[in-house]
Design a protein around this motif. Sequence first.
Motif, PDB file in Angstrom:
ATOM      1  N   ARG A  93      27.560 -33.982   9.150  1.00 61.28           N
ATOM      2  CA  ARG A  93      28.812 -33.798   8.415  1.00 61.28           C
ATOM      3  C   ARG A  93      29.961 -33.553   9.396  1.00 61.28           C
ATOM      4  N   LEU A  94      29.658 -32.776  10.435  1.00 61.44           N
ATOM      5  CA  LEU A  94      30.659 -32.470  11.463  1.00 61.44           C
ATOM      6  C   LEU A  94      31.040 -33.739  12.232  1.00 61.44           C
ATOM      7  N   VAL A  95      30.042 -34.538  12.590  1.00 61.19           N
ATOM      8  CA  VAL A  95      30.283 -35.772  13.334  1.00 61.19           C
ATOM      9  C   VAL A  95      31.121 -36.739  12.490  1.00 61.19           C
ATOM     10  N   LEU A  96      30.766 -36.803  11.190  1.00 60.19           N
ATOM     11  CA  LEU A  96      31.517 -37.670  10.271  1.00 60.19           C
ATOM     12  C   LEU A  96      32.988 -37.295  10.209  1.00 60.19           C
ATOM     13  N   SER A  97      33.256 -35.971  10.085  1.00 57.26           N
ATOM     14  CA  SER A  97      34.654 -35.575   9.976  1.00 57.26           C
ATOM     15  C   SER A  97      35.380 -35.816  11.304  1.00 57.26           C
ATOM     16  N   PHE A  98      34.647 -35.728  12.411  1.00 52.27           N
ATOM     17  CA  PHE A  98      35.236 -36.037  13.717  1.00 52.27           C
ATOM     18  C   PHE A  98      35.782 -37.466  13.720  1.00 52.27           C
ATOM     19  N   PHE A  99      34.969 -38.420  13.287  1.00 52.24           N
ATOM     20  CA  PHE A  99      35.406 -39.816  13.288  1.00 52.24           C
ATOM     21  C   PHE A  99      36.508 -40.063  12.261  1.00 52.24           C
ATOM     22  N   SER A 100      36.425 -39.361  11.122  1.00 50.73           N
ATOM     23  CA  SER A 100      37.453 -39.598  10.115  1.00 50.73           C
ATOM     24  C   SER A 100      38.811 -39.072  10.591  1.00 50.73           C
ATOM     25  N   PHE A 101      38.812 -37.935  11.328  1.00 49.99           N
ATOM     26  CA  PHE A 101      40.075 -37.437  11.892  1.00 49.99           C
ATOM     27  C   PHE A 101      40.587 -38.398  12.960  1.00 49.99           C
ATOM     28  N   LEU A 102      39.652 -39.008  13.671  1.00 50.77           N
ATOM     29  CA  LEU A 102      40.019 -39.981  14.712  1.00 50.77           C
ATOM     30  C   LEU A 102      40.689 -41.197  14.070  1.00 50.77           C
ATOM     31  N   GLU A 104      42.202 -41.214  11.192  1.00 50.68           N
ATOM     32  CA  GLU A 104      43.491 -40.765  10.654  1.00 50.68           C
ATOM     33  C   GLU A 104      44.502 -40.482  11.750  1.00 50.68           C
ATOM     34  N   LYS A 105      44.065 -40.537  12.998  1.00 47.73           N
ATOM     35  CA  LYS A 105      44.896 -40.202  14.165  1.00 47.73           C
ATOM     36  C   LYS A 105      45.402 -38.759  14.095  1.00 47.73           C
ATOM     37  N   ASP A 106      44.597 -37.871  13.505  1.00 40.79           N
ATOM     38  CA  ASP A 106      44.955 -36.456  13.461  1.00 40.79           C
ATOM     39  C   ASP A 106      44.296 -35.791  14.669  1.00 40.79           C
ATOM     40  N   TYR A 107      44.949 -35.926  15.834  1.00 34.54           N
ATOM     41  CA  TYR A 107      44.284 -35.530  17.078  1.00 34.54           C
ATOM     42  C   TYR A 107      44.079 -34.032  17.191  1.00 34.54           C
ATOM     43  N   ARG A 108      44.948 -33.254  16.523  1.00 37.84           N
ATOM     44  CA  ARG A 108      44.754 -31.801  16.542  1.00 37.84           C
ATOM     45  C   ARG A 108      43.386 -31.459  15.934  1.00 37.84           C
ATOM     46  N   TYR A 109      43.056 -32.119  14.838  1.00 32.37           N
ATOM     47  CA  TYR A 109      41.770 -31.826  14.191  1.00 32.37           C
ATOM     48  C   TYR A 109      40.596 -32.494  14.889  1.00 32.37           C
ATOM     49  N   VAL A 110      40.849 -33.590  15.600  1.00 37.25           N
ATOM     50  CA  VAL A 110      39.796 -34.163  16.440  1.00 37.25           C
ATOM     51  C   VAL A 110      39.379 -33.109  17.463  1.00 37.25           C
TER      52      VAL A 110
END
Lengths: 130, 327
Positions: A93-102, A104-110
């Motif tokens: 789940r953590l890995v998934l959200s990592f890629f989804s933030f990537l 979305e270009k939300d680098y703070r959350y990446v």
Amino acid sequence: MEQKNRFSDKTLQTIVGNLLRYGVWLALSVGAIGGTVYLVKHGHESIHYSSFTESDKSIGQLVRETIAGLKEGSGSAIIFLGIILLFLTPALRLVLSFFSFLIEKDYRYVLITLIVMLIIGISISLGYSH
Amino acid sequence: MTTRYKVTFETALFFLYINRQEGPPPINRQPSLNDFFLPSEYSFTDFFSMTILAFTLIMLLGAFMAGLIGSLSGLGGGIVIIPLLTIGLGVNIHYAVGAALVSVIATSSGSAAAYVREGITNMRLGIFLEIATTTGAVCGALISTIAPGSFIAVLFGLTLIFSSINSLRKKEEQVLEQSSPLARKLKLDGSYPDTNGRPIRYGAKNVLGGFGMMGIAGMMSGLLGIGSGAFKVIAMDNIMRIPFKVSTTTSNFMMGVTAIASTVIYLQKGYVQPGICMPTMIGVLFGSIAGSRILIRSNPKKLRLFFAVIILLLAINMIYHGIAGKI
């Protein structure tokens, strides 16, 4: 832009929701199968859970032992496989959200997601070395 | 070290006891409620040298009840599992903590699934606060590996009292209109659907205060094997002013990742016993599913009071056993 982000947040919610649900059921089914095998083989033995023996094995070692146990059809190894699957559910789940933030270009959350993964990585090494 | 000494001493006492009787320990003794609430020299397992099969069946039923009570009281299954395993079945507290954590991962992921899909859970908030909870959990697990069992038992009892009183507090749905600058920067504000499906927007404040409280929540989780939902909700509800519905579901969402941070330590140290974990996680998961079904149909207020009293009694019992050095 705003609209696009909301869309991908919604998709992520569906994917994560399904991952959590099926991950848990899969882990539990494997655990139950292992439990049945374990009980058939060892059900009549008496328990020894009141005394605690500390062991010190690395994750790699545990995985190797589990694979070896699986080949022999050991019940406790199958239960361990279920526990490992259960661990992988929130980790994935953590890995998934990592890629989804990537995406979305939300680098703070990446970065934030990376820090959380790093802490879990550190805890693996802290748990083994003294 | 202390733990091992205590256990071997108890085991030695037990063998002396068997030898004195010249035969197996008496099995005609009826287990009564007193075994749970009065000090006894030996636990159940010492009396009935139990087989793995019997243990598994008792655990399945016990864990089911624990999941049920945990879900009805809103405190989580882990909180009932530990007294059941340690006081009820004489299992070493380190094994109990390991099994409880594994069951926490199962129940939290299972129930988080639904809320995530409905869009109630605030995933950004959850992931941001996971930095604090995982750090705390790692510290908690490391302290736990050197702390004596009696210390863990007393701390557990105190946390139990705090959580059960906290579960009775009145919860009001609050919506903060204006976010603090830091919360805006981290995009911690969000919206969730109300009963009609319309989005309710909310903000957040006191990010650092909430972050600190989350660190404590994570530490308690790693140390005691509980989800420590009560601490997490305080951090988000009282400190960060997040609406109750969002804070409870987000807290649930975070538990899985928080628990793996500490469980990988337990796993490598051998605290995770397959024979204990298997019936525990199955029983707790089905118990909490049953509990959530009951919650939909009945008024949880009276149930909550009833279970808060039960949990208070468990807490006092844990503290007593801890101080008396029986755990």
